[in-house]
Scaffold this active site. Structure first.
Site, PDB file in Angstrom:
ATOM      1  N   SER A 197      71.927   0.124  89.813  1.00  0.00           N
ATOM      2  CA  SER A 197      71.581  -0.825  91.030  1.00  0.00           C
ATOM      3  C   SER A 197      70.430  -1.509  90.303  1.00  0.00           C
ATOM      4  O   SER A 197      69.918  -2.451  90.862  1.00  0.00           O
ATOM      5  CB  SER A 197      70.822   0.232  92.144  1.00  0.00           C
ATOM      6  OG  SER A 197      69.934   1.354  91.309  1.00  0.00           O
ATOM      7  N   ASP A 469      59.584   3.506  96.853  1.00  0.00           N
ATOM      8  CA  ASP A 469      60.454   3.067  95.706  1.00  0.00           C
ATOM      9  C   ASP A 469      59.799   2.622  94.504  1.00  0.00           C
ATOM     10  O   ASP A 469      59.285   1.500  94.372  1.00  0.00           O
ATOM     11  CB  ASP A 469      61.721   2.344  96.140  1.00  0.00           C
ATOM     12  CG  ASP A 469      62.530   1.634  95.125  1.00  0.00           C
ATOM     13  OD1 ASP A 469      62.513   2.330  93.867  1.00  0.00           O
ATOM     14  OD2 ASP A 469      63.499   0.961  95.590  1.00  0.00           O
ATOM     15  N   HIS A 472      63.149   0.307  91.437  1.00  0.00           N
ATOM     16  CA  HIS A 472      63.635  -0.882  91.592  1.00  0.00           C
ATOM     17  C   HIS A 472      62.324  -2.061  91.815  1.00  0.00           C
ATOM     18  O   HIS A 472      61.189  -1.555  91.556  1.00  0.00           O
ATOM     19  CB  HIS A 472      64.502  -1.175  92.875  1.00  0.00           C
ATOM     20  CG  HIS A 472      65.483  -0.185  92.965  1.00  0.00           C
ATOM     21  ND1 HIS A 472      65.901   1.009  93.550  1.00  0.00           N
ATOM     22  CD2 HIS A 472      66.949  -0.148  92.242  1.00  0.00           C
ATOM     23  CE1 HIS A 472      66.917   1.646  93.377  1.00  0.00           C
ATOM     24  NE2 HIS A 472      67.680   0.975  92.588  1.00  0.00           N
TER      25      HIS A 472
END
Ligand SMILES: *[C@@H]1O[C@H](CO)[C@@H](O)[C@H](O)[C@H]1NC(C)=O
Ligand SMILES: *[C@@H]1O[C@H](CO)[C@@H](O)[C@H](O)[C@H]1NC(C)=O
Ligand SMILES: *[C@@H]1O[C@H](CO)[C@@H](O)[C@H](O)[C@H]1NC(C)=O
Length: 492
Positions: A197, A469, A472
């Protein structure tokens, strides 16, 4: 011999080990859910593939998608998609920036053939400079294909300084991204990002850079199983992402159902994936975070014969140290490159590790009074336990050479070794060394400002860092710089 190597102690402390999943794994789940939603409605062409809508707005999504299937502003029609996305001129460049830009375009010419060129400027060594005028390279709302996982501004982030940092290599400038120039190079070609990802994060950035840099062109996104294709029709060019988080075959390969705690890799098998991209003209690989466990199961049998191994679920496997498993996998990858890639045609890149910012005490000096030993530091840290990860961080880390505890250089060396081996056999792979430059950007993660599929619980809401998060990256942001580095090699 059982083949069980004791797991290395130093690993398993980062991403995957935080709270039995943490935001790392949550991210996978978001993807799953979004894709599921798309599939349920039978929509194969989806502009908003990466959008994560709750079931209540799913119908709206479908209507939107139907309208947006073939976004084209070619004939000047200001359709629904473009009303919030006026064609963006190249970001404002004042006299200074223009000079910098021209200088960059004329002075930087990274050579593709040799990593050891003495005269080549090291684009990876430098510093972050706050540059309100020239950055970001695009507006978040101007990208019609913006990923909901990276749309930090849309999801409530109000401090926007993270968008304005420019990467300044020591000794030269990074060429500014020019979509037309890139597309000229990609005419009738296929660029594929292969990996996890983080690589998809970079792919999403590339999609936005192209979309906002050439807003008049007709573009579509289509997905099929593990492959997502972004097509720029006038150029017959495609920029794809292929989901393959461990590079080799694994039980996490399913584009939807890959949240498996007990990871198993077939370290010697890559064909299942590689056949989807060996014909590409530019290949960009990554793989790191999914290996951050103390140990992995390595399978020498096949996933396709579960019956043959009843009670021994997957046939013959051994539990080995994950670094060792990684070395096996990267070797398999290199062997494949050597024998299957058209070396006259294909440009190969490998992105180094994307650092995480999951431990705020990595950058907050928390020495115990009186300069006690590191051991008591560690104890104090455990007792206070007030790690906020990257939550609330709004400035980069200034200390030159800063490195967080989640970055395990042994993994970088494993890749370097194979890249060197390939080089000796005439296959040139460029390592794009984004680790160090990204280490500084604790401010640039979505934290709590992104779409989460699972509703946030009341308890999480009381403690936002628990679901932040910090893996990312927001867009526009750090992956745009990674793509500028990639760009400088593709157009040179
Ligand atoms: C990446 O860049 C940093 C900073 O210049 C350097 O310390 C490190 O050795 C580089 N790593 C690789 C694999 O080139
Ligand atoms: C379009 O690009 C593909 C490669 O991605 C190539 O195989 C094909 O021939 C191109 N089509 C035309 C009409 O040039
Ligand atoms: C999208 O993919 C489906 C099958 O996967 C295909 O039938 C369709 O033609 C594709 N659409 C575009 C615009 O490429």
């Amino acid at each position: 011999m059982t083949g069980s190597t004791p797991p290395r102690k130093s690993r398993g402390t980062s991403a995957a080990a935080t709270g039995g999943g943490g935001s790392h794994d949550d991210a996978w789940q978001v993807d799953e859910a979004a894709k599921k939603a798309t599939r349920v409605w039978g929509v194969s062409v989806s502009v908003s593939l990466w959008s994560h809508f709750s079931s209540f707005v799913l119908l709206a999504l479908v209507l939107f998608v139907v309208l947006a299937v073939s976004v084209t502003t070619k004939n000047g029609d200001a359709d629904a998609e473009t009303q919030h996305a006026p064609p963006v001129p190249p970001p404002a460049a004042d006299a200074d920036a223009t000079t910098v830009l021209q200088k960059a375009l004329t002075t930087v010419s990274p050579s593709r053939s040799s990593a050891g060129d003495q005269n080549e400027c090291d684009l990876f060594s430098g510093r972050w400079v706050y540059d309100e005028a020239a950055y970001p390279l695009y507006k978040e709302s101007a990208c019609r294909f913006m990923s909901e996982q990276s749309a930090c501004e849309k999801y409530g982030r109000t401090d926007l300084r993270y968008q304005h940092w420019r990467w300044q290599p020591h000794g030269c400038d990074l060429p500014r991204f020019d979509a037309a120039k890139l597309l000229g190079k990609l005419r009738d070609k296929r660029l594929v990002f292969v990996g996890d990802s983080l690589n998809r994060n970079q792919w999403a950035s590339m999609v936005c850079l192209i979309d906002t840099g050439a807003p008049e062109l007709h573009k579509t996104i289509n997905s099929s199983r593990s492959l997502v294709t972004f097509k720029i029709h006038e150029y017959n060019a495609s920029v794809d992402f292929y989901w393959s988080p461990l590079l080799v075959e694994s039980n996490s390969d399913h584009p939807l159902r890959h949240r498996i705690d007990d990871r198993i890799v077939r370290a010697a098998s890559i064909n299942k994936h590689a056949r989807h991209w060996t014909d590409a003209d530019v290949l960009v690989f990554n793989s790191y975070l999914w290996w951050q466990r103390p140990a992995m199961k390595v399978l020498w049998g096949s996933f396709d014969q579960p019956a043959a191994a009843e009670g021994d679920e997957y046939g013959v496997y051994k539990v080995i140290d994950s670094l060792r498993a990684y070395e096996l996998a990267v070797r398999t990858w290199a062997d494949w490159m050597e024998f299957h890639v058209d070396r006259a045609r294909t440009q190969l890149f490998f992105m180094t590790m994307s650092p995480t910012h999951l431990r705020s005490d990595d950058w907050e000096d928390r020495r115990v009074d009186g300069g006690e030993a590191a051991e008591s530091d560690e104890r104090a840290r455990r007792i206070t336990n007030n790690n906020h990860k990257c939550y609330g961080e709004v400035e980069p880390i200034a200390a030159e050479g800063y490195r967080g505890s989640g970055t395990d250089m042994a993994f970088a060396r494993a890749v370097e070794e194979q890249v060197q081996r390939l080089g000796a056999r005439g296959v040139a792979v460029r390592l794009l060394n984004v680790t160090q430059l990204s280490e500084h950007r604790k401010d640039a993660h979505p934290s709590v400002h992104r779409r989460y599929w699972d509703p946030i619980t009341a308890e999480q809401r009381r403690n936002p860092s628990s679901y932040a998060d910090c893996i990312h990256w927001c867009l526009p942001g750090v992956p745009d710089v990674w793509n500028q580095l990639l760009y400088s090699h593709i157009v040179s």
